[in-house]
Write an enzyme that holds these catalytic residues in place. Structure first.
Site, PDB file in Angstrom:
ATOM      1  N   HIS A  69      -6.440  10.832  -0.472  1.00 30.06           N
ATOM      2  CA  HIS A  69      -6.724   9.420   0.242  1.00 30.06           C
ATOM      3  C   HIS A  69      -6.781   9.696   1.652  1.00 30.06           C
ATOM      4  O   HIS A  69      -6.255   8.366   2.480  1.00 30.06           O
ATOM      5  CB  HIS A  69      -5.585   8.418  -0.481  1.00 30.06           C
ATOM      6  CG  HIS A  69      -6.215   7.818  -2.200  1.00 30.06           C
ATOM      7  ND1 HIS A  69      -4.929   8.542  -3.314  1.00 30.06           N
ATOM      8  CD2 HIS A  69      -6.965   7.387  -2.481  1.00 30.06           C
ATOM      9  CE1 HIS A  69      -4.962   8.181  -4.455  1.00 30.06           C
ATOM     10  NE2 HIS A  69      -7.161   8.202  -4.078  1.00 30.06           N
ATOM     11  N   HIS A 102       3.838   6.517  -4.954  1.00 31.06           N
ATOM     12  CA  HIS A 102       2.989   6.973  -4.736  1.00 31.06           C
ATOM     13  C   HIS A 102       2.687   8.405  -5.004  1.00 31.06           C
ATOM     14  O   HIS A 102       4.180   9.664  -5.915  1.00 31.06           O
ATOM     15  CB  HIS A 102       3.076   7.899  -3.367  1.00 31.06           C
ATOM     16  CG  HIS A 102       1.243   8.685  -2.916  1.00 31.06           C
ATOM     17  ND1 HIS A 102       1.145  10.012  -3.123  1.00 31.06           N
ATOM     18  CD2 HIS A 102       0.655   8.655  -3.156  1.00 31.06           C
ATOM     19  CE1 HIS A 102       0.335  10.555  -3.490  1.00 31.06           C
ATOM     20  NE2 HIS A 102      -0.614   8.815  -2.522  1.00 31.06           N
ATOM     21  N   GLU A 131       0.619  -1.171  -0.019  1.00 28.71           N
ATOM     22  CA  GLU A 131      -0.162  -0.100   0.074  1.00 28.71           C
ATOM     23  C   GLU A 131       0.388   1.160   0.070  1.00 28.71           C
ATOM     24  O   GLU A 131       1.202   1.277   1.003  1.00 28.71           O
ATOM     25  CB  GLU A 131      -0.847   0.641   1.405  1.00 28.71           C
ATOM     26  CG  GLU A 131      -1.530   0.959   1.575  1.00 28.71           C
ATOM     27  CD  GLU A 131      -2.372   1.768   0.802  1.00 28.71           C
ATOM     28  OE1 GLU A 131      -3.639   0.630   0.349  1.00 28.71           O
ATOM     29  OE2 GLU A 131      -1.575   3.083  -0.202  1.00 28.71           O
ATOM     30  N   LYS A 132       0.701   1.754  -0.872  1.00 29.78           N
ATOM     31  CA  LYS A 132       1.750   3.594  -1.397  1.00 29.78           C
ATOM     32  C   LYS A 132       1.975   4.377  -0.436  1.00 29.78           C
ATOM     33  O   LYS A 132       2.322   5.391  -0.432  1.00 29.78           O
ATOM     34  CB  LYS A 132       1.824   3.751  -3.008  1.00 29.78           C
ATOM     35  CG  LYS A 132       0.360   4.215  -2.913  1.00 29.78           C
ATOM     36  CD  LYS A 132       0.357   4.673  -4.771  1.00 29.78           C
ATOM     37  CE  LYS A 132      -0.687   5.144  -5.093  1.00 29.78           C
ATOM     38  NZ  LYS A 132      -2.064   4.164  -5.364  1.00 29.78           N
ATOM     39  N   HIS A 133       0.659   4.234   0.578  1.00 31.81           N
ATOM     40  CA  HIS A 133       0.076   5.520   0.937  1.00 31.81           C
ATOM     41  C   HIS A 133       0.938   5.294   2.621  1.00 31.81           C
ATOM     42  O   HIS A 133       0.570   6.256   3.375  1.00 31.81           O
ATOM     43  CB  HIS A 133      -0.940   5.614   1.674  1.00 31.81           C
ATOM     44  CG  HIS A 133      -1.475   6.425   0.536  1.00 31.81           C
ATOM     45  ND1 HIS A 133      -2.507   5.544  -0.843  1.00 31.81           N
ATOM     46  CD2 HIS A 133      -1.495   7.834  -0.350  1.00 31.81           C
ATOM     47  CE1 HIS A 133      -2.894   6.249  -1.562  1.00 31.81           C
ATOM     48  NE2 HIS A 133      -3.220   7.587  -1.446  1.00 31.81           N
ATOM     49  N   CYS A 174      -2.258  12.229   2.758  1.00 27.59           N
ATOM     50  CA  CYS A 174      -2.581  12.019   1.272  1.00 27.59           C
ATOM     51  C   CYS A 174      -3.798  12.919   1.024  1.00 27.59           C
ATOM     52  O   CYS A 174      -4.959  13.126   1.572  1.00 27.59           O
ATOM     53  CB  CYS A 174      -2.817  10.413   0.391  1.00 27.59           C
ATOM     54  SG  CYS A 174      -3.224  10.870  -1.612  1.00 27.59           S
ATOM     55  N   HIS A 190      -2.160  15.158  -6.787  1.00 24.93           N
ATOM     56  CA  HIS A 190      -2.291  14.470  -5.900  1.00 24.93           C
ATOM     57  C   HIS A 190      -0.639  13.958  -6.124  1.00 24.93           C
ATOM     58  O   HIS A 190      -0.141  13.701  -6.171  1.00 24.93           O
ATOM     59  CB  HIS A 190      -2.844  12.961  -6.905  1.00 24.93           C
ATOM     60  CG  HIS A 190      -2.270  11.431  -5.934  1.00 24.93           C
ATOM     61  ND1 HIS A 190      -2.738  10.728  -6.450  1.00 24.93           N
ATOM     62  CD2 HIS A 190      -2.632  11.708  -4.256  1.00 24.93           C
ATOM     63  CE1 HIS A 190      -3.144  10.009  -6.086  1.00 24.93           C
ATOM     64  NE2 HIS A 190      -3.105  10.103  -4.620  1.00 24.93           N
TER      65      HIS A 190
HETATM   66 FE    FE Z   1      -2.761   9.233  -2.273  1.00 23.95          FE
END
Ligand code: FE
Length: 130
Positions: A118, A45, A15-17, A115, A51
């Site tokens: 997100h 990310h 999970e990139k966050h 983010c 974004h």
């Molecule tokens: Fe994001």
């Protein structure tokens, strides 16, 4: 609803966050050590005007105490904004930072990040002090 419920947790490798806390698992009492905080360590990310990661914060929660202490907060403020338009700017702040700290007792390091689209993320690691 509690704000704590809004912080998402996941495996940072998938999970990139998730903010990744990279530091020794054991440190010497009273000795400064380096802590690297990075978002998107395994899966990059995006970093665009639309974004991006806004900030990361680091806290320390001693194992035998009620209260949590803030070590630092780091803002990532440039994401390609410019008069010419989105992503036309000359600079993008990368969502990674090194900081230094020293501890007197063991506990848990907690990182939180945001983010812009997100939401809130968190991770933590236990750290021993000898
Ligand atoms: Fe994001």
């Amino acid at each position: 609803m509690d704000i704590g419920d809004r912080f998402q947790r996941a495996d940072w490798k998938a999970e990139k966050h998730v903010p990744v806390i990279d530091c020794p698992g054991e440190v010497k009492a009273g000795e400064n050590f380096k802590i690297n905080l990075m978002i998107g360590k395994e899966i990059a990310h995006p970093n665009t005007t639309e974004h991006h990661i806004r900030w990361v914060a680091l806290y320390f929660s001693p194992a035998d105490e009620k209260f949590t202490y803030e070590i630092g907060r780091f803002e990532f403020n440039a994401h390609g904004e410019a008069v010419a338009g989105a992503n036309e700017g000359p600079v993008y702040t990368h969502h990674a930072v090194d900081c230094w700290a020293m501890l007197k007792k063991p506990g848990t390091l907690i990182a939180t990040s945001l983010c812009n689209i997100h939401g809130l993320w968190e991770s933590s690691i236990d750290i021993q002090v000898s």
